[in-house]
Design an enzyme around this catalytic site. Structure first.
Site, PDB file in Angstrom:
ATOM      1  N   HIS A   1      49.519  72.652  -8.322  1.00  0.00           N
ATOM      2  CA  HIS A   1      50.535  72.040  -7.754  1.00  0.00           C
ATOM      3  C   HIS A   1      50.396  70.488  -8.122  1.00  0.00           C
ATOM      4  O   HIS A   1      49.301  70.040  -8.688  1.00  0.00           O
ATOM      5  CB  HIS A   1      50.426  71.899  -6.172  1.00  0.00           C
ATOM      6  CG  HIS A   1      49.306  71.660  -5.656  1.00  0.00           C
ATOM      7  ND1 HIS A   1      48.557  70.263  -5.522  1.00  0.00           N
ATOM      8  CD2 HIS A   1      48.276  72.232  -5.291  1.00  0.00           C
ATOM      9  CE1 HIS A   1      47.423  70.299  -5.357  1.00  0.00           C
ATOM     10  NE2 HIS A   1      47.032  71.453  -4.833  1.00  0.00           N
TER      11      HIS A   1
ATOM     12  N   ASP B   1      44.192  74.263  -7.383  1.00  0.00           N
ATOM     13  CA  ASP B   1      43.084  73.969  -8.374  1.00  0.00           C
ATOM     14  C   ASP B   1      42.159  75.155  -8.342  1.00  0.00           C
ATOM     15  O   ASP B   1      41.558  75.747  -9.268  1.00  0.00           O
ATOM     16  CB  ASP B   1      42.464  72.540  -8.099  1.00  0.00           C
ATOM     17  CG  ASP B   1      42.161  72.489  -6.338  1.00  0.00           C
ATOM     18  OD1 ASP B   1      42.260  73.431  -5.550  1.00  0.00           O
ATOM     19  OD2 ASP B   1      41.474  71.542  -6.179  1.00  0.00           O
TER      20      ASP B   1
END
Length: 477
Positions: free
Chosen positions: A34, A333
């Site tokens: 994101h 991540d």
């Protein structure tokens, strides 16, 4: 680096090298982190970092589907703005405010910010420029749903990022009237594989805690931690430690989130010193991803299921007649890094916001079949099985359906080479980044669990670090 600095678009000369004329692009799948967000916890308020950041103009533009009348036939949209309410010391309700006292445009903790929307929109625009404008591969509109697969994790910032990427690829069609029929898929949290799912995989949770404990024993008294203590210890409650208050992962989260935004939310300058950031990165990478480097069980439970999904969609295109051309996966991540480590292509740096891995499937034409000369011969090989057993058939059967197909991965637009694809016969002659689909499938099949839920509930009596099974032993085949 917390914000991705994308490379310039490919030149015409680079395109000729990266996309040779004897390879036809068949499928693109993109896994991305994101965009920029606020910190997931309100930390370092004593140092002037506000708990609510003024970077979410979308808070005044929300819309929800609402039912106008009984019968489930009359629907419309309710437009509203969101303000954030907190409470005072006696429990009294208070409107939250950001720097300067404004109550508008405030973000929730962990929310995608305006900058995060910009960078994921830009990611979509880069994908459009390459795959639609330069390569003429993607369709010009969204009219054929069979050509698209869009999925995001249940965390809102990932869904919002996915929506921005799609908008970047198809800007005019998103605003069309009537709008296109776009499907975005989601999974229940108990079945989600777009992040390492500790909460719903008991065995994975046990192993992850063991590696966290290992990081604590390895680093808490290390000279590098002492250096962090000397630079930022005065801002932390207690000693700086992997399991400190905040945890070291919380510190790097605040550093990266604040660095990506304005001066209104900045930490003291010591947090941004190059050596401080390098140590924070190295220790957090070790805590979160060492398991993927040395345990096949971690790779299977943490990233193998998602990697298997990528492979299965390739196989659907090759053998199942799928029309799919573009698949987008909105993750985190930890999703991106776990995938990179599991495939042996991790650069050691925590993935910046909007980092992405592109999985490209190609079909060759006018080229000879690769000859597998460097693979060890066994009795099973002589009988037609051996290495090919991963495909569920004999070599002659596998050749018929996989021969001539290649897979390439790009991390943040830069091609990478899978170590297991380097031997002769496992890549396109002259370019190791083009892995044969057969070799790629072999690597993935070793990591993808046959029954993730069963494996998550197995070996629950085993504690500590699993036996070391180095990644090289797996990807080298």
């Amino acid at each position: 680096m917390s914000t991705l600095e994308p490379r310039p678009p490919y030149t015409e000369e680079e395109l000729k090298t990266l996309y040779p004329s004897n390879l036809q692009l068949k499928l693109v799948q993109v896994l991305f982190r994101h965009g920029e967000r606020t910190a997931v916890s309100a930390r370092f308020q004593e140092e002037g970092v506000p708990p609510f950041w003024p970077y979410c103009k979308s808070a005044a533009l929300f819309k929800s589907a609402v039912l106008n009348a009984p019968g489930n036939t009359d629907w419309s949209q309710l437009s509203y703005r969101r303000l954030i309410e907190t409470h005072g010391s006696k429990g009294e309700p208070l409107l939250a405010s950001g720097p300067g006292g404004s109550t508008e445009d405030l973000c929730q903790l962990g929310e995608l910010t305006d900058k995060g929307r910009e960078t994921t929109l830009a990611l979509g625009a880069r994908l459009k420029h390459l795959y639609m404008d330069q390569l003429n591969f993607l369709p010009k509109d969204l009219s054929n749903p069979a050509q698209f697969y869009f999925r995001a994790s249940p965390i809102v910032r990932c869904l919002t990022s996915l929506q921005q990427v799609v908008t970047g690829i198809y800007p005019s069609h998103i605003t069309a009237n009537p709008p296109p029929d776009i499907t975005i898929l989601s999974r229940p949290p108990s079945e989600e594989n777009l992040f390492p799912n500790e909460a719903n995989c008991r065995r994975f949770r046990i192993i992850s805690r063991a590696f966290a404990a290992l990081a604590i024993s390895t680093w808490n008294n290390h000279p590098d931690m002492q250096y962090l203590q000397s630079r930022i210890g005065k801002y932390v409650d207690g000693p700086v430690a992997v399991d400190g208050n905040p945890r070291l992962s919380g510190i790097i989260d605040s550093v990266n989130a604040t660095l990506a935004h304005g001066k209104e939310v900045r930490l003291p300058p010591e947090f941004y010193e190059p050596r401080v950031r390098e140590i924070l990165n190295r220790i957090n990478v070790d805590e979160w991803f060492r398991g993927y480097m040395q345990s096949s069980e971690v790779r299977r439970l943490g990233s193998g299921s998602l990697l298997g999904n990528f492979k299965d969609r390739m196989m659907d295109v090759v053998t199942g007649g799928s029309e799919l051309k573009l698949a987008l996966y909105g993750g985190h991540d930890t999703t991106v890094a776990a995938m990179l480590v599991s495939l042996g292509i991790f650069d050691g740096q925590w993935p910046p916001f909007s980092s992405n891995i592109a999985f490209e499937l190609f079909k060759g034409h006018g080229m000879p079949k690769p000859i597998l000369q460097d693979l060890p011969k066994t009795k099973e090989d002589e009988e037609g099985w051996g290495w090919w057993r991963w495909f569920g058939g004999r070599e002659k059967d596998v050749d018929k359906r996989l021969d001539g197909y290649y897979v390439r991965l790009k991390y943040n637009d830069n091609p990478v080479v899978l170590k297991g694809c380097r031997p002769k016969g496992r890549h396109l002659d002259g370019d190791e980044s083009f892995c044969t689909l057969a070799a790629f499938k072999s690597i993935v099949d070793k990591m993808a669990p046959q029954d993730w839920r069963h494996e998550c509930n197995s070996n629950l009596d085993k504690e500590g670090i699993p036996p070391v099974e180095l990644l090289e032993d797996e990807v080298d085949d």
